[in-house]
Design a protein around this motif. Structure first.
Motif, PDB file in Angstrom:
ATOM      1  N   LEU A   3      89.623  -2.258  79.855  1.00 17.96           N
ATOM      2  CA  LEU A   3      89.126  -2.518  78.508  1.00 17.96           C
ATOM      3  C   LEU A   3      89.497  -3.922  78.072  1.00 17.96           C
ATOM      4  O   LEU A   3      90.623  -4.374  78.307  1.00 17.96           O
ATOM      5  CB  LEU A   3      89.713  -1.511  77.509  1.00 17.96           C
ATOM      6  CG  LEU A   3      89.529  -0.030  77.845  1.00 17.96           C
ATOM      7  CD1 LEU A   3      90.289   0.823  76.833  1.00 17.96           C
ATOM      8  CD2 LEU A   3      88.071   0.338  77.855  1.00 17.96           C
ATOM      9  N   GLN A   4      88.573  -4.603  77.428  1.00 15.86           N
ATOM     10  CA  GLN A   4      88.803  -5.963  76.930  1.00 15.86           C
ATOM     11  C   GLN A   4      88.273  -6.040  75.501  1.00 15.86           C
ATOM     12  O   GLN A   4      87.072  -6.049  75.283  1.00 15.86           O
ATOM     13  CB  GLN A   4      88.077  -6.980  77.815  1.00 15.86           C
ATOM     14  CG  GLN A   4      88.264  -8.421  77.390  1.00 15.86           C
ATOM     15  CD  GLN A   4      89.633  -8.967  77.749  1.00 15.86           C
ATOM     16  OE1 GLN A   4      90.226  -8.577  78.735  1.00 15.86           O
ATOM     17  NE2 GLN A   4      90.142  -9.859  76.923  1.00 15.86           N
ATOM     18  N   ALA A   5      89.194  -6.097  74.555  1.00 15.10           N
ATOM     19  CA  ALA A   5      88.820  -6.132  73.143  1.00 15.10           C
ATOM     20  C   ALA A   5      88.587  -7.565  72.668  1.00 15.10           C
ATOM     21  O   ALA A   5      89.210  -8.503  73.159  1.00 15.10           O
ATOM     22  CB  ALA A   5      89.899  -5.473  72.295  1.00 15.10           C
ATOM     23  N   SER A   6      87.703  -7.698  71.689  1.00 18.70           N
ATOM     24  CA  SER A   6      87.421  -9.002  71.098  1.00 18.70           C
ATOM     25  C   SER A   6      86.855  -8.798  69.698  1.00 18.70           C
ATOM     26  O   SER A   6      86.558  -7.671  69.291  1.00 18.70           O
ATOM     27  CB  SER A   6      86.422  -9.782  71.962  1.00 18.70           C
ATOM     28  OG  SER A   6      85.194  -9.078  72.046  1.00 18.70           O
ATOM     29  N   GLY A   7      86.697  -9.904  68.976  1.00 21.92           N
ATOM     30  CA  GLY A   7      86.042  -9.837  67.682  1.00 21.92           C
ATOM     31  C   GLY A   7      86.963  -9.963  66.491  1.00 21.92           C
ATOM     32  O   GLY A   7      86.500 -10.022  65.352  1.00 21.92           O
ATOM     33  N   GLY A   8      88.263  -9.994  66.731  1.00 21.72           N
ATOM     34  CA  GLY A   8      89.178 -10.151  65.618  1.00 21.72           C
ATOM     35  C   GLY A   8      89.120 -11.551  65.041  1.00 21.72           C
ATOM     36  O   GLY A   8      88.478 -12.440  65.600  1.00 21.72           O
ATOM     37  N   GLY A   9      89.774 -11.733  63.906  1.00 20.79           N
ATOM     38  CA  GLY A   9      89.795 -13.033  63.277  1.00 20.79           C
ATOM     39  C   GLY A   9      90.285 -12.954  61.856  1.00 20.79           C
ATOM     40  O   GLY A   9      90.813 -11.919  61.426  1.00 20.79           O
TER      41      GLY A   9
END
Length: 116
Positions: A3-9
């Protein structure tokens, strides 16, 4: 399963973000997908859950009506749509899946910071 999470900020209160989690490996073995979060100094908590067989979803009371969990048809992408963000939503968010043998897998986490 990887799993590779992204999209935070960084987002202002009242704004929106969509977190994404790329899934690789034995995607067809996945039964449940979840998003957790951990705020500074607090325990990790379950935010949203989806059962891939029934399509049923569950949300923490604190995010009901604001967050939506989903995935694409081939289970290669998991999503958490977050609307009307609040300062208290600030946390590291983790995607998590459980396969048919009840083994769990975690993504690396993505930081969401909501400014008040």
């Amino acid at each position: 399963v990887q799993l590779q999470a992204s999209g935070g900020g960084l987002v202002q209160a009242g704004g929106s973000l969509r977190l994404s989690c790329a899934v690789s490996g034995s995607r067809n073995s996945i039964n449940d997908i979840n998003w957790y979060r951990q705020a500074p100094g607090k325990q990790r908590e379950l935010v949203a859950a989806l059962n891939t067989d029934s399509g049923s979803t569950n949300y923490a009371d604190s995010v009901k009506g604001r967050f939506t969990i989903s995935m694409n048809d081939i289970k290669s992408r998991l999503y958490l749509q977050m609307n009307s963000l609040k300062f208290e939503d600030t946390a590291v968010y983790y995607c998590n899946v459980q396969d048919r043998w009840f083994k769990t897998y975690w993504g690396q986490g993505t930081l969401v910071t909501v400014s008040s």
